[in-house]
Design a protein around this motif. Structure first.
Motif, PDB file in Angstrom:
ATOM      1  N   PHE A  24       0.826  -1.204   0.000  1.00 22.29           N
ATOM      2  CA  PHE A  24       0.000   0.000   0.000  1.00 22.29           C
ATOM      3  C   PHE A  24       0.862   1.256   0.000  1.00 22.29           C
ATOM      4  CE2 PHE A  24      -2.287   3.328   2.364  1.00 22.29           C
ATOM      5  CZ  PHE A  24      -3.346   3.505   1.513  1.00 22.29           C
ATOM      6  N   VAL A  25       1.905   1.265   0.818  1.00 25.67           N
ATOM      7  CA  VAL A  25       2.806   2.423   0.869  1.00 25.67           C
ATOM      8  C   VAL A  25       3.503   2.611  -0.478  1.00 25.67           C
ATOM      9  CG1 VAL A  25       4.942   3.282   1.920  1.00 25.67           C
ATOM     10  CG2 VAL A  25       3.114   2.393   3.368  1.00 25.67           C
ATOM     11  N   ALA A  26       3.918   1.518  -1.104  1.00 24.59           N
ATOM     12  CA  ALA A  26       4.579   1.619  -2.407  1.00 24.59           C
ATOM     13  C   ALA A  26       3.619   2.172  -3.456  1.00 24.59           C
ATOM     14  CB  ALA A  26       5.109   0.253  -2.833  1.00 24.59           C
ATOM     15  N   VAL A  27       2.375   1.734  -3.454  1.00 22.39           N
ATOM     16  CA  VAL A  27       1.387   2.230  -4.430  1.00 22.39           C
ATOM     17  C   VAL A  27       1.129   3.716  -4.214  1.00 22.39           C
ATOM     18  CG1 VAL A  27      -1.054   2.087  -5.095  1.00 22.39           C
ATOM     19  CG2 VAL A  27       0.305   0.011  -4.861  1.00 22.39           C
ATOM     20  N   VAL A  28       1.007   4.135  -2.952  1.00 20.09           N
ATOM     21  CA  VAL A  28       0.765   5.549  -2.657  1.00 20.09           C
ATOM     22  C   VAL A  28       1.972   6.391  -3.055  1.00 20.09           C
ATOM     23  CG1 VAL A  28       0.444   7.194  -0.765  1.00 20.09           C
ATOM     24  CG2 VAL A  28      -0.945   5.122  -0.865  1.00 20.09           C
ATOM     25  N   LEU A  29       3.167   5.921  -2.771  1.00 20.47           N
ATOM     26  CA  LEU A  29       4.361   6.677  -3.138  1.00 20.47           C
ATOM     27  C   LEU A  29       4.512   6.809  -4.651  1.00 20.47           C
ATOM     28  CD1 LEU A  29       7.056   5.489  -0.588  1.00 20.47           C
ATOM     29  CD2 LEU A  29       6.054   7.757  -0.809  1.00 20.47           C
ATOM     30  N   ILE A  30       4.320   5.716  -5.363  1.00 24.49           N
ATOM     31  CA  ILE A  30       4.439   5.749  -6.823  1.00 24.49           C
ATOM     32  C   ILE A  30       3.351   6.641  -7.422  1.00 24.49           C
ATOM     33  CG2 ILE A  30       4.245   4.359  -8.915  1.00 24.49           C
ATOM     34  CD1 ILE A  30       5.646   2.118  -7.320  1.00 24.49           C
ATOM     35  N   GLY A  31       2.140   6.543  -6.913  1.00 25.45           N
ATOM     36  CA  GLY A  31       1.056   7.395  -7.400  1.00 25.45           C
ATOM     37  C   GLY A  31       1.306   8.858  -7.093  1.00 25.45           C
ATOM     38  N   GLY A  32       1.789   9.144  -5.900  1.00 29.73           N
ATOM     39  CA  GLY A  32       2.075  10.531  -5.530  1.00 29.73           C
ATOM     40  C   GLY A  32       3.191  11.130  -6.351  1.00 29.73           C
ATOM     41  N   VAL A  33       4.250  10.378  -6.563  1.00 27.75           N
ATOM     42  CA  VAL A  33       5.373  10.880  -7.362  1.00 27.75           C
ATOM     43  C   VAL A  33       4.946  11.084  -8.805  1.00 27.75           C
ATOM     44  CG1 VAL A  33       7.636  10.260  -8.286  1.00 27.75           C
ATOM     45  CG2 VAL A  33       7.173   9.991  -5.856  1.00 27.75           C
ATOM     46  N   PHE A  66       1.933  11.725  -9.903  1.00 31.50           N
ATOM     47  CA  PHE A  66       1.035  12.887  -9.939  1.00 31.50           C
ATOM     48  C   PHE A  66       1.839  14.173  -9.860  1.00 31.50           C
ATOM     49  CE2 PHE A  66      -1.541  16.129  -7.850  1.00 31.50           C
ATOM     50  CZ  PHE A  66      -2.614  16.182  -8.717  1.00 31.50           C
ATOM     51  N   TYR A  67       2.836  14.204  -8.980  1.00 31.50           N
ATOM     52  CA  TYR A  67       3.676  15.393  -8.843  1.00 31.50           C
ATOM     53  C   TYR A  67       4.437  15.686 -10.139  1.00 31.50           C
ATOM     54  CZ  TYR A  67       7.476  18.419  -7.389  1.00 31.50           C
ATOM     55  OH  TYR A  67       8.380  19.433  -7.312  1.00 31.50           O
ATOM     56  N   VAL A  68       5.020  14.660 -10.725  1.00 33.87           N
ATOM     57  CA  VAL A  68       5.777  14.856 -11.966  1.00 33.87           C
ATOM     58  C   VAL A  68       4.842  15.286 -13.088  1.00 33.87           C
ATOM     59  CG1 VAL A  68       7.137  13.655 -13.720  1.00 33.87           C
ATOM     60  CG2 VAL A  68       7.648  13.325 -11.305  1.00 33.87           C
ATOM     61  N   GLY A  69       3.643  14.759 -13.134  1.00 36.88           N
ATOM     62  CA  GLY A  69       2.694  15.140 -14.169  1.00 36.88           C
ATOM     63  C   GLY A  69       2.164  16.545 -14.000  1.00 36.88           C
ATOM     64  N   SER A  70       2.199  17.080 -12.777  1.00 40.16           N
ATOM     65  CA  SER A  70       1.683  18.423 -12.555  1.00 40.16           C
ATOM     66  C   SER A  70       2.738  19.499 -12.766  1.00 40.16           C
ATOM     67  CB  SER A  70       1.119  18.535 -11.131  1.00 40.16           C
ATOM     68  OG  SER A  70       2.176  18.446 -10.189  1.00 40.16           O
ATOM     69  N   LEU A  71       3.978  19.135 -13.001  1.00 41.38           N
ATOM     70  CA  LEU A  71       5.021  20.125 -13.243  1.00 41.38           C
ATOM     71  C   LEU A  71       4.814  20.791 -14.590  1.00 41.38           C
ATOM     72  CD1 LEU A  71       8.164  18.188 -12.012  1.00 41.38           C
ATOM     73  CD2 LEU A  71       6.937  19.991 -10.820  1.00 41.38           C
ATOM     74  N   LYS A  72       5.143  22.044 -14.656  1.00 41.02           N
ATOM     75  CA  LYS A  72       5.020  22.767 -15.922  1.00 41.02           C
ATOM     76  C   LYS A  72       6.235  22.449 -16.780  1.00 41.02           C
ATOM     77  CE  LYS A  72       2.286  26.524 -14.136  1.00 41.02           C
ATOM     78  NZ  LYS A  72       2.156  27.962 -13.946  1.00 41.02           N
ATOM     79  N   PRO A  73       6.040  22.264 -18.079  1.00 39.74           N
ATOM     80  CA  PRO A  73       7.186  21.978 -18.941  1.00 39.74           C
ATOM     81  C   PRO A  73       8.080  23.206 -19.059  1.00 39.74           C
ATOM     82  CG  PRO A  73       5.216  22.240 -20.245  1.00 39.74           C
ATOM     83  CD  PRO A  73       4.792  22.257 -18.813  1.00 39.74           C
ATOM     84  N   ASN A  74       9.351  22.994 -19.262  1.00 40.21           N
ATOM     85  CA  ASN A  74      10.291  24.093 -19.440  1.00 40.21           C
ATOM     86  C   ASN A  74      10.073  24.726 -20.803  1.00 40.21           C
ATOM     87  OD1 ASN A  74      11.432  23.586 -16.993  1.00 40.21           O
ATOM     88  ND2 ASN A  74      13.034  22.269 -17.808  1.00 40.21           N
ATOM     89  N   ARG A  75       9.955  26.029 -20.815  1.00 38.27           N
ATOM     90  CA  ARG A  75       9.805  26.779 -22.069  1.00 38.27           C
ATOM     91  C   ARG A  75      11.160  27.403 -22.375  1.00 38.27           C
ATOM     92  NH1 ARG A  75       4.816  25.501 -24.036  1.00 38.27           N
ATOM     93  NH2 ARG A  75       3.294  25.579 -22.370  1.00 38.27           N
ATOM     94  N   HIS A  76      11.699  27.068 -23.507  1.00 44.70           N
ATOM     95  CA  HIS A  76      12.980  27.623 -23.909  1.00 44.70           C
ATOM     96  C   HIS A  76      12.721  28.892 -24.714  1.00 44.70           C
ATOM     97  CE1 HIS A  76      15.043  24.138 -22.405  1.00 44.70           C
ATOM     98  NE2 HIS A  76      14.210  23.359 -23.064  1.00 44.70           N
ATOM     99  N   PRO A  77      13.308  30.017 -24.303  1.00 44.45           N
ATOM    100  CA  PRO A  77      13.016  31.275 -24.996  1.00 44.45           C
ATOM    101  C   PRO A  77      13.545  31.320 -26.429  1.00 44.45           C
ATOM    102  CG  PRO A  77      14.715  31.602 -23.343  1.00 44.45           C
ATOM    103  CD  PRO A  77      14.199  30.196 -23.186  1.00 44.45           C
ATOM    104  N   GLY A  78      14.527  30.501 -26.788  1.00 45.23           N
ATOM    105  CA  GLY A  78      15.082  30.545 -28.128  1.00 45.23           C
ATOM    106  C   GLY A  78      14.259  29.793 -29.153  1.00 45.23           C
TER     107      GLY A  78
END
Length: 71
Positions: free
Chosen positions: A35-44, A46-58
């Motif tokens: 259960f802890v492994a499933v919650v950790l993997i799901g949380g990580v 979700f966190y990675v999916g919610s990050l904004k992509p890097n926008r390169h100005p060039g």
């Protein structure tokens, strides 16, 4: 033929595991660890999916008029 089919004790003995792993593999702790492994993997994930992509100005975005237009 009976001598060829004798029980081999070396094949049935389980390899010795360290204490924490052996304790963690017993049923109540195994359910909690899963259960802890499933919650950790799901949380990580979700966190990675919610990050904004890097926008390169060039980089220039692709224009929408690059496809041929039917007249």
């Amino acid at each position: 033929m009976a001598s060829e089919l004798r029980h081999n004790n070396a094949m049935t003995e389980q390899p010795s595991r360290p204490g924490l792993i052996r304790w963690l593999m017993t049923p109540p702790q195994a359910y909690l660890a899963y259960f802890v492994a499933v919650v950790l993997i799901g949380g990580v994930s979700f966190y990675v999916g919610s990050l904004k992509p890097n926008r390169h100005p060039g980089l220039v975005p692709a224009t929408t008029s690059s496809a041929p237009v039917a007249k």
